[in-house]
Design a protein around this motif. Structure first.
Motif, mmCIF file in Angstrom:
data_model
loop_
_atom_site.group_PDB
_atom_site.id
_atom_site.type_symbol
_atom_site.label_atom_id
_atom_site.label_comp_id
_atom_site.label_asym_id
_atom_site.label_seq_id
_atom_site.Cartn_x
_atom_site.Cartn_y
_atom_site.Cartn_z
ATOM 1 N N ARG A 26 29.051 43.021 44.940
ATOM 2 C CA ARG A 26 29.554 44.284 45.467
ATOM 3 C C ARG A 26 30.578 43.958 46.545
ATOM 4 N NH1 ARG A 26 24.711 48.515 46.373
ATOM 5 N NH2 ARG A 26 26.518 49.662 47.138
ATOM 6 N N TYR A 27 31.656 44.758 46.593
ATOM 7 C CA TYR A 27 32.770 44.469 47.485
ATOM 8 C C TYR A 27 33.286 45.745 48.130
ATOM 9 C CZ TYR A 27 32.280 40.208 44.944
ATOM 10 O OH TYR A 27 31.736 39.083 44.385
ATOM 11 N N ALA A 28 33.938 45.591 49.282
ATOM 12 C CA ALA A 28 34.430 46.729 50.052
ATOM 13 C C ALA A 28 35.682 47.343 49.443
ATOM 14 C CB ALA A 28 34.702 46.312 51.488
ATOM 15 N N THR A 29 36.527 46.521 48.824
ATOM 16 C CA THR A 29 37.780 47.026 48.271
ATOM 17 C C THR A 29 37.935 46.599 46.818
ATOM 18 O OG1 THR A 29 39.103 45.090 48.869
ATOM 19 C CG2 THR A 29 38.901 46.835 50.537
ATOM 20 N N ARG A 30 38.721 47.370 46.100
ATOM 21 C CA ARG A 30 39.013 47.026 44.708
ATOM 22 C C ARG A 30 39.768 45.696 44.638
ATOM 23 N NH1 ARG A 30 39.093 49.372 39.803
ATOM 24 N NH2 ARG A 30 40.578 48.512 38.310
ATOM 25 N N ALA A 31 40.681 45.485 45.569
ATOM 26 C CA ALA A 31 41.471 44.244 45.580
ATOM 27 C C ALA A 31 40.573 43.013 45.751
ATOM 28 C CB ALA A 31 42.517 44.293 46.687
ATOM 29 N N GLU A 32 39.587 43.120 46.620
ATOM 30 C CA GLU A 32 38.651 42.021 46.837
ATOM 31 C C GLU A 32 37.857 41.728 45.558
ATOM 32 O OE1 GLU A 32 35.146 40.855 50.045
ATOM 33 O OE2 GLU A 32 35.805 42.941 49.874
ATOM 34 N N ALA A 33 37.378 42.777 44.916
ATOM 35 C CA ALA A 33 36.621 42.611 43.668
ATOM 36 C C ALA A 33 37.510 42.029 42.570
ATOM 37 C CB ALA A 33 36.031 43.943 43.238
ATOM 38 N N GLN A 34 38.745 42.494 42.493
ATOM 39 C CA GLN A 34 39.664 41.999 41.462
ATOM 40 C C GLN A 34 39.970 40.516 41.653
ATOM 41 O OE1 GLN A 34 40.696 43.909 38.732
ATOM 42 N NE2 GLN A 34 41.169 41.852 38.032
ATOM 43 N N LYS A 35 40.033 40.050 42.907
ATOM 44 C CA LYS A 35 40.253 38.627 43.172
ATOM 45 C C LYS A 35 39.127 37.787 42.584
ATOM 46 C CE LYS A 35 41.744 36.998 47.082
ATOM 47 N NZ LYS A 35 41.957 36.761 48.521
ATOM 48 N N ILE A 36 37.904 38.292 42.649
ATOM 49 C CA ILE A 36 36.755 37.584 42.083
ATOM 50 C C ILE A 36 36.895 37.506 40.564
ATOM 51 C CG2 ILE A 36 34.243 37.643 41.785
ATOM 52 C CD1 ILE A 36 35.240 36.954 44.661
ATOM 53 N N VAL A 37 37.221 38.639 39.938
ATOM 54 C CA VAL A 37 37.412 38.678 38.483
ATOM 55 C C VAL A 37 38.522 37.714 38.074
ATOM 56 C CG1 VAL A 37 38.178 40.133 36.561
ATOM 57 C CG2 VAL A 37 36.520 41.015 38.204
ATOM 58 N N ASP A 38 39.641 37.755 38.782
ATOM 59 C CA ASP A 38 40.762 36.871 38.463
ATOM 60 C C ASP A 38 40.367 35.406 38.610
ATOM 61 O OD1 ASP A 38 42.242 39.160 38.038
ATOM 62 O OD2 ASP A 38 43.300 39.038 39.968
ATOM 63 N N GLY A 39 39.564 35.102 39.613
ATOM 64 C CA GLY A 39 39.109 33.727 39.816
ATOM 65 C C GLY A 39 38.272 33.216 38.656
ATOM 66 N N PHE A 40 37.401 34.061 38.123
ATOM 67 C CA PHE A 40 36.612 33.660 36.960
ATOM 68 C C PHE A 40 37.527 33.368 35.776
ATOM 69 C CE2 PHE A 40 32.894 36.087 38.851
ATOM 70 C CZ PHE A 40 32.184 34.943 39.176
ATOM 71 N N GLY A 41 38.518 34.207 35.572
ATOM 72 C CA GLY A 41 39.461 33.994 34.475
ATOM 73 C C GLY A 41 40.259 32.714 34.648
ATOM 74 N N ASP A 42 40.682 32.441 35.870
ATOM 75 C CA ASP A 42 41.456 31.225 36.159
ATOM 76 C C ASP A 42 40.646 29.964 35.899
ATOM 77 O OD1 ASP A 42 43.532 32.865 36.923
ATOM 78 O OD2 ASP A 42 43.240 32.558 39.087
ATOM 79 N N ARG A 43 39.329 30.056 36.055
ATOM 80 C CA ARG A 43 38.471 28.880 35.841
ATOM 81 C C ARG A 43 37.988 28.778 34.401
ATOM 82 N NH1 ARG A 43 36.079 30.154 41.369
ATOM 83 N NH2 ARG A 43 34.904 31.660 40.169
#
Length: 60
Positions: A26-43
């Motif tokens: 769970r995250y405070a902002t959409r941008a913060e959550a999207q960074k997590i999603v993008d990180g999984f994709g990058d890995r």
């Protein structure tokens, strides 16, 4: 502000190959959550990840 007043309305959801869904975090902002999603994709994670706002589809 203490922990009980922090609002974390953005979820990262993971769906595995069998269609099971899990709340990753769970995250405070959409941008913060999207960074997590993008990180999984990058890995190279192969499961499906997405961002969802609490209450957007009846979840809480």
């Amino acid at each position: 502000m203490n922990d009980s007043t922090v609002t974390l309305p953005w979820l990262v959801i993971r769906q595995d190959d069998n269609g099971n869904r899990y709340r990753v975090g769970r995250y405070a902002t959409r941008a913060e959550a999207q960074k997590i999603v993008d990180g999984f994709g990058d890995r190279g994670h192969r499961q499906l990840y997405w961002v969802e706002r609490i209450g957007s589809n009846g979840s809480s």
